[in-house]
Design an enzyme around this catalytic site. Sequence first.
Site, mmCIF file in Angstrom:
data_model
loop_
_atom_site.group_PDB
_atom_site.id
_atom_site.type_symbol
_atom_site.label_atom_id
_atom_site.label_comp_id
_atom_site.label_asym_id
_atom_site.label_seq_id
_atom_site.Cartn_x
_atom_site.Cartn_y
_atom_site.Cartn_z
ATOM 1 N N GLU A 1 39.725 -18.776 17.587
ATOM 2 C CA GLU A 1 38.503 -19.253 16.944
ATOM 3 C C GLU A 1 38.926 -20.011 15.691
ATOM 4 O O GLU A 1 39.531 -19.439 14.786
ATOM 5 C CB GLU A 1 37.579 -18.090 16.583
ATOM 6 N N CYS B 1 32.539 -18.239 9.260
ATOM 7 C CA CYS B 1 32.775 -19.273 10.267
ATOM 8 C C CYS B 1 31.473 -19.898 10.760
ATOM 9 O O CYS B 1 31.495 -20.964 11.385
ATOM 10 C CB CYS B 1 33.557 -18.697 11.439
#
Length: 490
Positions: free
Chosen positions: A225, A257
């Site tokens: 990620e 994020c």
Amino acid sequence: MTETSIEQVAAAAAAAARPFARTTPRERGGALVAVADALDAAGPELIAIAMRETGLAQARLTGELRRTSWQLRLFADTVVDGGYLDVRIDEADPDYVIGPRPDVRRMREPLGPVLNFAASNFPFAFSVAGGDTAAALAAGCPVVVKAHSGHPELSRRTAEVVADALRGAGMPDGVFQLIAGQENGVALLRDERIRAGAFTGSTGVGRMLADIAASRTVPIPFYGELGSVNPVYATYADDELLQAFVASVSGSAGQLCTKPGFLFVPEGADLSAVTESAASVDEHRLLNPGIGRTFAQRRADVLEADGVTVLSAGETRTGDDGQTYATPTVVTVDVDALVAAGDALLEESFGPLSVIVRYADLSTLPALHAGLFPGNLTSTVHARAGELEDGSLSALVDALVETSGRVLFGGWPTGVSVTPAMQHGGPYPATTTDATSVGTAAIGRFLRGVAYQNAPQALLPAPLRDDNPWGVPQQRSAAGLSTTWGSFAG
């Protein structure tokens, strides 16, 4: 850690793989619950360490630890249910329309040892006992966690809690281990006994690790990620929306994020509420000095970009402890300036900074989005009820679906609920492999399909046997059904 001890870690994980894979659903589920209970019991101690090492607030860390322990409990129920195994049984059929069919039975089996690179910004939920670790253990894979240097004491103590709980639940030695240091992480990623990797962090490091995993003699799946700017598109911009936007940008000092890096609003919108809201946000320590230095430089680059108008300059300062403290920075540009600036504005700003983009024509947004934001964890639409129902936003929504893992209608992307249906991933560069690291579907990353043809019952795994001792869902294709194929069209 020496080369010899890395060898010992890899050997212990490999030795644990088959015994751990053979544990029953209730044994493995019970072990996950034991870890959850142990984390909750150690909560006050762990949270105190996390506050000291990361600068995150007690309320934030308390909620994150609760999320982490309940995620383990959710995975425990998923393991016991057994649906994630995707068991399919095709009975032998001599009259199968394509030709005689053998008895074929398929299920998903654990990949083997998984190496998990822990994240800095979620010291519980994406770290030692976080989602990747929980999903891999639920799948039946031993886990080696590479601790993040931003919270070393917390990593060690959390690992002790997890290891003790797994040991107490009767899980094999080597099923969970912790290592530290980038060189050790890279060395283990190259070890042939590691069968998958997981990572949450920067695009540069994640891509480097993904390339290592792909360049091995036998490549392995790597679930990284990476970066995401999570654009938000609004057809209006009232004070309530703008205040909520600032709260989402500044929460946890923007070190999420899913922070909205861009908000698109109609040209001419009154943005004074942004300035007022940002001015009321107290400074917040960033996670570590490295992140502080990077954010300070990124902020300077954004403020110096052509066409930028500052709504809230914010500020950064370095304390006596060497840590960086920041308040929100928000700027505004028009579409032409954004496109002309390129990476100077489009690159992710990890910290409390966001860009508001003024657009003149709603119909231009789908093509603009497709050109500027090829892959993100999330994209969001804010529109009034009538606009959502009249079809005027369908082209924009189609563009968001093509490039995003999660599309929100209203609300803000900061806040990822741990649910069976959650998708926390997205097209590159949001992730190296478009899967999910949150929710029960995350288990599937650490499984592979295996089919058994004409196998005797005694040699079949329990989920594939006719007596189905684990009681898992079995999809059966009975003999004779092939002659009915396509009948739905009649």
